[in-house]
Design a protein around this motif. Structure first.
Motif, PDB file in Angstrom:
ATOM      1  N   THR A 236      -4.587   9.290  15.623  1.00  0.00           N
ATOM      2  CA  THR A 236      -4.019   8.604  14.473  1.00  0.00           C
ATOM      3  C   THR A 236      -3.891   9.558  13.301  1.00  0.00           C
ATOM      4  O   THR A 236      -4.666  10.492  13.159  1.00  0.00           O
ATOM      5  CB  THR A 236      -4.885   7.406  14.049  1.00  0.00           C
ATOM      6  OG1 THR A 236      -6.188   7.880  13.735  1.00  0.00           O
ATOM      7  CG2 THR A 236      -4.947   6.363  15.143  1.00  0.00           C
ATOM      8  N   ALA A 237      -2.893   9.301  12.474  1.00  0.00           N
ATOM      9  CA  ALA A 237      -2.650  10.112  11.281  1.00  0.00           C
ATOM     10  C   ALA A 237      -2.249   9.176  10.146  1.00  0.00           C
ATOM     11  O   ALA A 237      -1.885   8.015  10.365  1.00  0.00           O
ATOM     12  CB  ALA A 237      -1.551  11.129  11.546  1.00  0.00           C
ATOM     13  N   ARG A 238      -2.304   9.711   8.925  1.00  0.00           N
ATOM     14  CA  ARG A 238      -1.937   8.947   7.749  1.00  0.00           C
ATOM     15  C   ARG A 238      -0.701   9.589   7.128  1.00  0.00           C
ATOM     16  O   ARG A 238      -0.605  10.802   7.032  1.00  0.00           O
ATOM     17  CB  ARG A 238      -3.094   8.985   6.757  1.00  0.00           C
ATOM     18  CG  ARG A 238      -2.882   8.179   5.516  1.00  0.00           C
ATOM     19  CD  ARG A 238      -4.070   8.331   4.627  1.00  0.00           C
ATOM     20  NE  ARG A 238      -3.833   9.469   3.756  1.00  0.00           N
ATOM     21  CZ  ARG A 238      -4.508   9.727   2.655  1.00  0.00           C
ATOM     22  NH1 ARG A 238      -5.521   8.968   2.321  1.00  0.00           N
ATOM     23  NH2 ARG A 238      -4.212  10.766   1.905  1.00  0.00           N
TER      24      ARG A 238
ATOM     25  N   SER B 102       0.834  -1.192   0.000  1.00  0.00           N
ATOM     26  CA  SER B 102       0.000   0.000   0.000  1.00  0.00           C
ATOM     27  C   SER B 102       0.876   1.253   0.000  1.00  0.00           C
ATOM     28  O   SER B 102       2.028   1.228   0.422  1.00  0.00           O
ATOM     29  CB  SER B 102      -0.919  -0.003   1.212  1.00  0.00           C
ATOM     30  OG  SER B 102      -0.159  -0.024   2.390  1.00  0.00           O
ATOM     31  N   LYS B 103       0.302   2.358  -0.443  1.00  0.00           N
ATOM     32  CA  LYS B 103       1.059   3.602  -0.542  1.00  0.00           C
ATOM     33  C   LYS B 103       1.084   4.352   0.785  1.00  0.00           C
ATOM     34  O   LYS B 103       2.018   5.085   1.075  1.00  0.00           O
ATOM     35  CB  LYS B 103       0.441   4.475  -1.620  1.00  0.00           C
ATOM     36  CG  LYS B 103       1.242   5.695  -1.939  1.00  0.00           C
ATOM     37  CD  LYS B 103       0.710   6.448  -3.124  1.00  0.00           C
ATOM     38  CE  LYS B 103       1.586   7.650  -3.394  1.00  0.00           C
ATOM     39  NZ  LYS B 103       1.153   8.404  -4.541  1.00  0.00           N
ATOM     40  N   PHE B 104       0.070   4.173   1.615  1.00  0.00           N
ATOM     41  CA  PHE B 104      -0.047   4.901   2.874  1.00  0.00           C
ATOM     42  C   PHE B 104      -0.091   3.950   4.059  1.00  0.00           C
ATOM     43  O   PHE B 104      -0.484   2.795   3.937  1.00  0.00           O
ATOM     44  CB  PHE B 104      -1.330   5.741   2.886  1.00  0.00           C
ATOM     45  CG  PHE B 104      -1.351   6.800   1.835  1.00  0.00           C
ATOM     46  CD1 PHE B 104      -0.680   7.990   2.020  1.00  0.00           C
ATOM     47  CD2 PHE B 104      -2.031   6.613   0.644  1.00  0.00           C
ATOM     48  CE1 PHE B 104      -0.691   8.979   1.059  1.00  0.00           C
ATOM     49  CE2 PHE B 104      -2.052   7.580  -0.324  1.00  0.00           C
ATOM     50  CZ  PHE B 104      -1.372   8.773  -0.126  1.00  0.00           C
ATOM     51  N   ILE B 105       0.322   4.463   5.231  1.00  0.00           N
ATOM     52  CA  ILE B 105       0.174   3.723   6.478  1.00  0.00           C
ATOM     53  C   ILE B 105      -0.459   4.639   7.527  1.00  0.00           C
ATOM     54  O   ILE B 105      -0.333   5.856   7.460  1.00  0.00           O
ATOM     55  CB  ILE B 105       1.525   3.175   7.003  1.00  0.00           C
ATOM     56  CG1 ILE B 105       2.523   4.292   7.271  1.00  0.00           C
ATOM     57  CG2 ILE B 105       2.093   2.149   6.075  1.00  0.00           C
ATOM     58  CD1 ILE B 105       3.797   3.831   7.934  1.00  0.00           C
ATOM     59  N   MET B 106      -1.153   4.021   8.469  1.00  0.00           N
ATOM     60  CA  MET B 106      -1.749   4.758   9.583  1.00  0.00           C
ATOM     61  C   MET B 106      -0.807   4.637  10.769  1.00  0.00           C
ATOM     62  O   MET B 106      -0.338   3.543  11.088  1.00  0.00           O
ATOM     63  CB  MET B 106      -3.113   4.169   9.930  1.00  0.00           C
ATOM     64  CG  MET B 106      -3.857   4.935  10.992  1.00  0.00           C
ATOM     65  SD  MET B 106      -5.445   4.206  11.397  1.00  0.00           S
ATOM     66  CE  MET B 106      -6.337   4.541   9.918  1.00  0.00           C
ATOM     67  N   VAL B 107      -0.511   5.776  11.396  1.00  0.00           N
ATOM     68  CA  VAL B 107       0.441   5.794  12.507  1.00  0.00           C
ATOM     69  C   VAL B 107      -0.193   6.433  13.739  1.00  0.00           C
ATOM     70  O   VAL B 107      -1.127   7.223  13.635  1.00  0.00           O
ATOM     71  CB  VAL B 107       1.736   6.552  12.142  1.00  0.00           C
ATOM     72  CG1 VAL B 107       2.506   5.826  11.079  1.00  0.00           C
ATOM     73  CG2 VAL B 107       1.438   7.967  11.708  1.00  0.00           C
ATOM     74  N   LEU B 108       0.312   6.072  14.895  1.00  0.00           N
ATOM     75  CA  LEU B 108      -0.148   6.634  16.156  1.00  0.00           C
ATOM     76  C   LEU B 108       0.726   7.833  16.514  1.00  0.00           C
ATOM     77  O   LEU B 108       1.948   7.717  16.576  1.00  0.00           O
ATOM     78  CB  LEU B 108      -0.059   5.591  17.266  1.00  0.00           C
ATOM     79  CG  LEU B 108      -0.552   6.010  18.638  1.00  0.00           C
ATOM     80  CD1 LEU B 108      -2.059   6.218  18.607  1.00  0.00           C
ATOM     81  CD2 LEU B 108      -0.184   4.983  19.672  1.00  0.00           C
ATOM     82  N   MET B 109       0.102   8.982  16.727  1.00  0.00           N
ATOM     83  CA  MET B 109       0.808  10.206  17.107  1.00  0.00           C
ATOM     84  C   MET B 109       0.559  10.459  18.590  1.00  0.00           C
ATOM     85  O   MET B 109      -0.568  10.299  19.066  1.00  0.00           O
ATOM     86  CB  MET B 109       0.295  11.392  16.298  1.00  0.00           C
ATOM     87  CG  MET B 109       0.402  11.231  14.805  1.00  0.00           C
ATOM     88  SD  MET B 109       2.079  11.224  14.216  1.00  0.00           S
ATOM     89  CE  MET B 109       2.539  12.910  14.513  1.00  0.00           C
ATOM     90  N   GLU B 110       1.616  10.842  19.328  1.00  0.00           N
ATOM     91  CA  GLU B 110       1.490  11.077  20.767  1.00  0.00           C
ATOM     92  C   GLU B 110       2.096  12.427  21.134  1.00  0.00           C
ATOM     93  O   GLU B 110       3.171  12.781  20.658  1.00  0.00           O
ATOM     94  CB  GLU B 110       2.188   9.974  21.551  1.00  0.00           C
ATOM     95  CG  GLU B 110       2.016  10.101  23.042  1.00  0.00           C
ATOM     96  CD  GLU B 110       2.658   8.962  23.792  1.00  0.00           C
ATOM     97  OE1 GLU B 110       2.393   8.862  24.995  1.00  0.00           O
ATOM     98  OE2 GLU B 110       3.425   8.191  23.211  1.00  0.00           O
TER      99      GLU B 110
END
Length: 65
Positions: free
Chosen positions: A30-32, A13-21
């Motif tokens: 969460t952000a992409r 996939s081109k994008f991933i979802m990440v956890l921002m703290e």
């Protein structure tokens, strides 16, 4: 096993979802971002302290297109 299973690979996939703290209070959201991009660091409003705070990427959650 079918020959088509060997020949057809899954595309990444081109994008991933990440956890921002938040660095200050620990608030999370969460952000992409793009898979090949740098880790995210951004300023955003933190509801715990009612002010802008620095958010850093902590971990990858999932992939999506």
């Amino acid at each position: 096993m079918f020959l088509t299973n060997i020949l057809l690979k899954k595309t990444k996939s081109k994008f991933i979802m990440v956890l921002m703290e938040s660095v200050v209070s620990g608030h999370k959201f969460t952000a992409r971002r793009e898979r090949l991009g740098d880790k995210l660091e951004l300023l955003r409003f933190d509801p715990y302290i009612q002010n802008e705070s620095l958010y850093k990427e902590r971990k990858k959650i999932r992939s999506f297109k």
